[in-house]
Design an enzyme around this catalytic site. Structure first.
Site, PDB file in Angstrom:
ATOM      1  N   ARG A  47       0.843  -1.210   0.000  1.00  0.00           N
ATOM      2  CA  ARG A  47       0.000   0.000   0.000  1.00  0.00           C
ATOM      3  C   ARG A  47       0.870   1.248   0.000  1.00  0.00           C
ATOM      4  O   ARG A  47       0.555   2.253  -0.635  1.00  0.00           O
ATOM      5  CB  ARG A  47      -0.964   0.014   1.214  1.00  0.00           C
ATOM      6  CG  ARG A  47      -1.680   1.345   1.344  1.00  0.00           C
ATOM      7  CD  ARG A  47      -2.888   1.394   2.258  1.00  0.00           C
ATOM      8  NE  ARG A  47      -2.828   0.566   3.428  1.00  0.00           N
ATOM      9  CZ  ARG A  47      -2.064   0.797   4.508  1.00  0.00           C
ATOM     10  NH1 ARG A  47      -1.261   1.843   4.551  1.00  0.00           N
ATOM     11  NH2 ARG A  47      -2.084  -0.026   5.534  1.00  0.00           N
ATOM     12  N   ASP A 170      -5.837  20.032 -14.335  1.00  0.00           N
ATOM     13  CA  ASP A 170      -6.244  18.752 -14.913  1.00  0.00           C
ATOM     14  C   ASP A 170      -5.879  18.796 -16.393  1.00  0.00           C
ATOM     15  O   ASP A 170      -6.463  19.548 -17.170  1.00  0.00           O
ATOM     16  CB  ASP A 170      -7.755  18.570 -14.709  1.00  0.00           C
ATOM     17  CG  ASP A 170      -8.289  17.244 -15.241  1.00  0.00           C
ATOM     18  OD1 ASP A 170      -7.589  16.593 -16.046  1.00  0.00           O
ATOM     19  OD2 ASP A 170      -9.417  16.868 -14.860  1.00  0.00           O
ATOM     20  N   LYS A 195      -7.564   7.455 -19.354  1.00  0.00           N
ATOM     21  CA  LYS A 195      -7.805   7.992 -20.691  1.00  0.00           C
ATOM     22  C   LYS A 195      -6.596   7.732 -21.594  1.00  0.00           C
ATOM     23  O   LYS A 195      -6.259   6.586 -21.833  1.00  0.00           O
ATOM     24  CB  LYS A 195      -8.177   9.468 -20.582  1.00  0.00           C
ATOM     25  CG  LYS A 195      -9.227   9.756 -19.482  1.00  0.00           C
ATOM     26  CD  LYS A 195     -10.563   9.087 -19.723  1.00  0.00           C
ATOM     27  CE  LYS A 195     -11.518   9.115 -18.547  1.00  0.00           C
ATOM     28  NZ  LYS A 195     -11.760  10.425 -17.952  1.00  0.00           N
TER      29      LYS A 195
HETATM   30  C1  LIG Z   1     -12.190  10.924 -16.785  1.00  0.00           C
HETATM   31  C2  LIG Z   1     -11.732  12.230 -16.286  1.00  0.00           C
HETATM   32  C3  LIG Z   1     -11.493  12.415 -14.912  1.00  0.00           C
HETATM   33  C4  LIG Z   1     -11.777  11.348 -13.868  1.00  0.00           C
HETATM   34  O1  LIG Z   1     -10.977  10.216 -14.010  1.00  0.00           O
HETATM   35  P1  LIG Z   1     -11.448   8.705 -13.652  1.00  0.00           P
HETATM   36  O2  LIG Z   1     -10.257   7.915 -14.030  1.00  0.00           O
HETATM   37  O3  LIG Z   1     -12.663   8.430 -14.496  1.00  0.00           O
HETATM   38  O4  LIG Z   1     -11.773   8.655 -12.213  1.00  0.00           O
HETATM   39  C5  LIG Z   1     -11.018  13.658 -14.520  1.00  0.00           C
HETATM   40  N1  LIG Z   1     -10.813  14.662 -15.398  1.00  0.00           N
HETATM   41  C6  LIG Z   1     -11.041  14.511 -16.723  1.00  0.00           C
HETATM   42  C7  LIG Z   1     -10.780  15.658 -17.651  1.00  0.00           C
HETATM   43  C8  LIG Z   1     -11.509  13.293 -17.210  1.00  0.00           C
HETATM   44  O5  LIG Z   1     -11.751  13.158 -18.516  1.00  0.00           O
END
Ligand SMILES: *Cc1c(COP(=O)(O)O)cnc(C)c1O
Length: 368
Positions: A47, A170, A195
């Site tokens: 962990r 992000d 993604k």
């Molecule tokens: C998908 C996504 C997230 C969240 O990620 P998960 O892996 O689905 O928890 C955050 N920000 C953006 C821009 C995303 O496309």
């Protein structure tokens, strides 16, 4: 070293004595101590850290030009860890079209703990008037989901620095190949590795990368290790395997994305195309300045029934998410629910790596 080389070599940390060329999967949850009680391999309990996660964190820190990274079991957890590391009572500034899942987190999980102003970060002159005495962070998302808005990272970083705020970004849509927010002044970069980084729609994950190992970063590392929302060694192994081809996949996504955006921008059934690579995009000049390429995500407004179009495609998969080798199409408003501000005629497209002619032919038949 250049991105392609970093992607292949920086995360390939080999501890075994069997001559492996690629890093093996380490499933052990616990590690031998020596006679003095120390940990000769540097690992204690999985962990806290394990070899596959360390390798993933190393390559992501290098790709994003940061000094350290923390990997999580999802993108949502990566973002939530940043919010958890803030003191209760803090105020943050976030984008009006922030990723839907983060908006939901801040409004539900952090209700009564943090206060948030969701504002249009493309209006730089508007930002400072929202800073209060308890404001601690600006969170940006660029390109944004689903409107592909571009935030001027250098300009926002200057505001954050002047007001002693943490600046987090992000950068999921851009991937580390097309944009490095740390080089533009961000303190923390966040990715949903579900993604583009994973790229094959088969692993969930999230990453934070930091520009410096400060007190705030120590809190984040502590939440990762003690909170324990960590990716499994196998998740990390899959992501490491994916990252080796990330720069080449991103070139394909961007090439197809640009071609599809151009095609749709002159299509009579399409009212508008949101793609930062088109000169018609309102922040195209900023995108050109801070991104080396524009990626494979675009949204369009359909002249007519958008739901019909997503039901008519055959090659595109009608599904949520993005960044995989297969093209996905989605009627975004129906995913986000009744309180969404996303236009009802908006379709979001994650352009995959199929041949562009096949993708265009599919969209053409669906639109007609
Ligand atoms: C998908 C996504 C997230 C969240 O990620 P998960 O892996 O689905 O928890 C955050 N920000 C953006 C821009 C995303 O496309």
């Amino acid at each position: 070293m250049q991105t392609e080389t970093i992607a292949i070599h920086a995360g390939n940390l080999i501890h075994s004595t069997t001559g492996d060329v690629t890093q093996p999967l380490s499933l052990s949850t616990t590690f031998y101590r020596d006679e003095n009680g120390g940990y000769p391999g540097g690992y204690v309990y999985s962990r806290v850290s394990n070899p596959n996660r360390s390798a993933l964190e190393k390559v992501m820190a290098d790709l994003e030009k940061g000094v350290d990274a923390c990997a999580f079991s999802s993108g949502n957890t990566a973002g939530m860890t940043v919010f958890q590391a803030l003191l209760p009572g803090s105020h943050i500034i976030a984008p009006d079209d922030m990723y839907w899942g983060f908006k939901k987190q801040l409004q539900s999980i952090f209700e009564g703990i943090l206060t948030i102003d969701f504002i249009d970060l493309t209006q730089i002159s508007n930002i400072e008037s929202h800073i209060k005495s308890n404001t601690v962070m600006i969170w940006a998302e660029t390109p944004s989901n689903p409107l592909l808005k571009i935030t001027d990272l250098v300009a926002v970083a200057a505001i954050a620095r002047k007001n002693h705020l943490i600046f987090a970004c992000d950068s999921t849509f851009a991937s580390p190949c097309f944009q490095n927010p740390i080089l533009l002044g961000a303190d923390i970069v966040m990715h949903s590795s579900t993604k583009y980084i994973g790229g094959h729609s088969d692993v969930l994950g999230g990453i934070l990368v930091t520009a410096s190992k400060n007190e705030f970063w120590e809190k984040i590392r502590n939440i990762q290790q003690i909170g324990g929302a960590v990716p499994s060694p196998f998740d990390c192994f899959l992501l490491l395997r994916s990252i080796k081809t990330l720069p080449y996949r991103m070139r394909g996504h961007a090439e197809n994305g640009m071609a599809l955006a151009k095609y749709l921008s002159v299509h009579p059934k399409i009212e508008a195309v949101y793609y930062p690579g088109l000169p018609s995009h309102p922040q195209h000049e900023i995108a050109k300045k801070q991104m080396s390429s524009f990626g494979g995500m675009l949204s369009v407004l359909v002249n007519g029934d958008a739901r019909k179009v997503v039901n008519q495609v055959k090659l595109f998969a009608q599904a949520t998410s993005l960044g995989g080798v297969e093209s996905l199409i989605e009627h975004r408003a129906s995913v986000e629910g009744p309180d969404t501000k996303t236009p009802q005629n908006l379709i979001r497209i994650s352009v995959g790596l199929e041949h562009i002619n096949d993708l265009i032919a599919d969209i053409e038949q669906a639109l007609s």
